[in-house]
Design a protein around this motif. Structure first.
Motif, PDB file in Angstrom:
ATOM      1  N   ALA A  34       0.828  -1.209   0.000  1.00  0.00           N
ATOM      2  CA  ALA A  34       0.000   0.000   0.000  1.00  0.00           C
ATOM      3  C   ALA A  34       0.862   1.258   0.000  1.00  0.00           C
ATOM      4  N   LEU A  35       2.030   1.182   0.609  1.00  0.00           N
ATOM      5  CA  LEU A  35       2.938   2.322   0.663  1.00  0.00           C
ATOM      6  C   LEU A  35       3.898   2.360  -0.512  1.00  0.00           C
ATOM      7  N   ASP A  36       4.270   1.178  -1.033  1.00  0.00           N
ATOM      8  CA  ASP A  36       5.218   1.083  -2.140  1.00  0.00           C
ATOM      9  C   ASP A  36       4.857  -0.136  -2.982  1.00  0.00           C
ATOM     10  N   PRO A  37       4.044   0.046  -4.044  1.00  0.00           N
ATOM     11  CA  PRO A  37       3.584  -1.083  -4.860  1.00  0.00           C
ATOM     12  C   PRO A  37       4.692  -1.870  -5.551  1.00  0.00           C
ATOM     13  N   SER A  38       5.894  -1.323  -5.616  1.00  0.00           N
ATOM     14  CA  SER A  38       7.003  -2.046  -6.247  1.00  0.00           C
ATOM     15  C   SER A  38       7.801  -2.873  -5.241  1.00  0.00           C
ATOM     16  N   SER A  39       7.320  -2.971  -4.025  1.00  0.00           N
ATOM     17  CA  SER A  39       8.043  -3.716  -2.986  1.00  0.00           C
ATOM     18  C   SER A  39       8.177  -5.196  -3.336  1.00  0.00           C
ATOM     19  N   ARG A  40       9.263  -5.771  -2.882  1.00  0.00           N
ATOM     20  CA  ARG A  40       9.468  -7.220  -2.949  1.00  0.00           C
ATOM     21  C   ARG A  40       9.351  -7.757  -1.524  1.00  0.00           C
ATOM     22  N   VAL A  41       8.443  -8.708  -1.333  1.00  0.00           N
ATOM     23  CA  VAL A  41       8.129  -9.186   0.013  1.00  0.00           C
ATOM     24  C   VAL A  41       8.104 -10.713   0.045  1.00  0.00           C
ATOM     25  N   ALA A  42       8.777 -11.267   1.044  1.00  0.00           N
ATOM     26  CA  ALA A  42       8.678 -12.694   1.358  1.00  0.00           C
ATOM     27  C   ALA A  42       8.717 -12.801   2.877  1.00  0.00           C
ATOM     28  N   ALA A  43       7.554 -12.738   3.503  1.00  0.00           N
ATOM     29  CA  ALA A  43       7.455 -12.658   4.961  1.00  0.00           C
ATOM     30  C   ALA A  43       6.959 -13.981   5.539  1.00  0.00           C
ATOM     31  N   GLU A  44       7.729 -14.539   6.440  1.00  0.00           N
ATOM     32  CA  GLU A  44       7.390 -15.800   7.098  1.00  0.00           C
ATOM     33  C   GLU A  44       7.158 -15.531   8.583  1.00  0.00           C
ATOM     34  N   VAL A  45       6.195 -16.224   9.177  1.00  0.00           N
ATOM     35  CA  VAL A  45       5.840 -15.995  10.585  1.00  0.00           C
ATOM     36  C   VAL A  45       5.761 -17.331  11.318  1.00  0.00           C
ATOM     37  N   VAL A  46       6.225 -17.303  12.563  1.00  0.00           N
ATOM     38  CA  VAL A  46       6.068 -18.427  13.489  1.00  0.00           C
ATOM     39  C   VAL A  46       5.367 -17.912  14.735  1.00  0.00           C
ATOM     40  N   VAL A  47       4.396 -18.659  15.258  1.00  0.00           N
ATOM     41  CA  VAL A  47       3.775 -18.312  16.538  1.00  0.00           C
ATOM     42  C   VAL A  47       3.849 -19.500  17.485  1.00  0.00           C
ATOM     43  N   ASN A  48       3.968 -19.190  18.748  1.00  0.00           N
ATOM     44  CA  ASN A  48       3.909 -20.179  19.823  1.00  0.00           C
ATOM     45  C   ASN A  48       3.324 -19.452  21.032  1.00  0.00           C
ATOM     46  N   THR A  49       3.264 -20.125  22.166  1.00  0.00           N
ATOM     47  CA  THR A  49       2.673 -19.504  23.350  1.00  0.00           C
ATOM     48  C   THR A  49       3.366 -18.188  23.670  1.00  0.00           C
ATOM     49  N   GLY A  50       2.635 -17.091  23.536  1.00  0.00           N
ATOM     50  CA  GLY A  50       3.159 -15.782  23.895  1.00  0.00           C
ATOM     51  C   GLY A  50       4.255 -15.252  22.996  1.00  0.00           C
ATOM     52  N   LEU A  51       4.397 -15.789  21.787  1.00  0.00           N
ATOM     53  CA  LEU A  51       5.533 -15.407  20.955  1.00  0.00           C
ATOM     54  C   LEU A  51       5.156 -15.351  19.475  1.00  0.00           C
ATOM     55  N   VAL A  52       5.599 -14.273  18.797  1.00  0.00           N
ATOM     56  CA  VAL A  52       5.479 -14.141  17.342  1.00  0.00           C
ATOM     57  C   VAL A  52       6.863 -13.806  16.792  1.00  0.00           C
TER      58      VAL A  52
END
Length: 420
Positions: A34-52
């Motif tokens: 939304a801020l920069d349409p030419s962005s390159r993004v590869a975002a990975e997420v891990v969640v566990n108890t109380g943690l991101v």
């Protein structure tokens, strides 16, 4: 001789640990694009108890408070009470570990092999595929949205679970849940509902009910009336007296979400697509910008297959594409109609080559994939990160449009290629 068999697909709610990760990944993608349409993004997420934990690669001019947008998304999903859920938007730790995109990858995406090797006037040769890989798309005439019935029903039920929780109709439900539907088929057509399974997180007690037996009995009765039956609205096939209805088969589901199990982006690729009814190339969607063909080309495959089925050229259609990293044009295109095609699959392939643009830059332009978050107030990809990327009548998705139907019909009639 007729053949009868059972086929099962599952879905999960937005509070499932893996789906939390998918939604956070796509919220990051939405915010950056939304801020920069030419962005390159590869975002990975891990969640566990109380943690991101957020990791991956992002190259962008955008400045983003990632911790803030992550906490907002977790709260929106429903994790706001650490006492009941063991996980909360305000109390969880958020760790950010992001790098920039590899320069070796960037050079192939920013300028495709075609334009490096020769002078090209083809504007869609401007960028290369962000990775190698193969993608599938599918459509069939089992449901109004041209999706297989088992995954359609599983998504309907899981989506309804979320709605009755958030509206307060069934306020004792928790964010985490899974659904599963087994459909009976005869000669390739759905004829009945064999089993419906719902596992949903809930509070220890419900009102004055404190015994687990009474709690589970109420949940089962409430879900049948408020969730399951509404999910079948408008469908010819309905549950019957022979349909098994299973709820929380372990006997209890109080501990859920990241407290009950860790989550990871990209671990629900079958839920995201066709519930196992069609083949899958193995690539996940969430957290990836549209230059990653794992995502954009899978959307294009669905677009092609859906328009073919909607045009009446087949009852079922599967499309495969494959790509080489840094190369714009697909390395292969395959069309399969499983004997239901009204014209030969080879002739369908000719129509696909003629009327569909399948180079990454062309796909991005056709669907406006880089501009959609900006166009829709900074929110788009996060909305398909739960309850399926295809067949979503509740969202205006560009790859679900049927704007090629009349073109395909006209081309077929003009060439007189319909089977007699």
């Amino acid at each position: 001789m007729s053949r009868r068999y059972l086929f099962t697909s599952e879905s999960v709610t937005e509070g499932h640990p893996d789906k939390i990760c998918d939604q956070i990944s796509d919220t990051i993608l939405d915010t950056v694009l939304a801020l920069d349409p030419s962005s390159r993004v590869a975002a990975e997420v891990v969640v566990n108890t109380g943690l991101v934990i957020v990791t991956g690669e992002i190259s962008s001019t955008a400045t983003v408070n990632f911790v803030k947008v992550i906490r907002q998304k977790i709260a929106e999903i429903g994790y706001i009470d650490p006492k009941n859920n063991g996980f909360s938007a305000d109390s969880c730790s958020v760790l950010i570990a992001l790098d920039e995109q590899s320069a070796d990858i960037a050079q192939g995406v920013d300028q495709a092999q075609e334009t490096r090797e020769q002078t090209s006037d083809e504007r869609w040769d401007a960028i290369g595929a962000g990775d190698q890989g193969l993608m599938f798309g599918f459509a069939c005439n089992e449901t109004p949205e041209l999706m297989p019935l088992p995954i359609s029903l599983a998504h309907r039920i899981s989506h309804k679970l979320s709605k009755v929780r958030k509206s307060g109709q069934l306020s004792y439900l928790g964010p985490d849940g899974k659904t599963q539907v087994t459909v009976e088929y005869e000669d390739g057509q759905p004829v009945g509902i064999d089993t419906i399974l719902v596992s949903t997180q809930h509070t220890e007690t419900i009102g004055e009910l404190s015994s687990n037996e009474a709690v589970q009995a109420k949940i089962k009765a409430d879900l049948w009336e408020a969730v399951v039956l509404p999910a079948f609205a408008g469908l010819a096939i309905q549950p019957s007296e022979r349909t098994r209805f299973l709820v929380n088969p372990t006997g209890k589901f109080v501990i859920g979400g990241p407290q009950g199990d860790s989550g990871l982006t990209g671990r629900k690729i079958i839920v995201d697509t066709y519930g196992g009814y069609s083949r899958h190339g193995g690539g996940a969607f969430s957290g990836k910008d549209p230059t990653k063909v794992d995502r954009s080309a899978a959307y294009a495959c669905r677009y092609v297959a859906k328009n073919i089925v909607a045009a009446g050229l087949a009852d079922k259609c599967e499309v495969q594409l494959s790509y080489a990293i840094g190369v714009a044009r697909p390395t292969s295109i395959f069309v399969e109609t499983f004997g239901t095609g009204k014209i030969d699959d080879e002739k369908l392939l000719d129509l696909v080559n003629e009327y569909f643009e399948l180079r990454p830059a062309g796909i991005i332009d056709t669907f406006n994939l880089c501009g959609l978050p900006q166009e829709r107030g900074g929110r788009f990809y996060q909305d398909v990160a739960a309850y399926g990327h295809f067949g979503r009548d509740d969202l205006d998705l560009p790859w679900e449009k049927l704007d090629k139907v009349e073109v395909l019909k006209a081309a077929t009639a003009e060439r007189a290629v319909v089977r007699i």
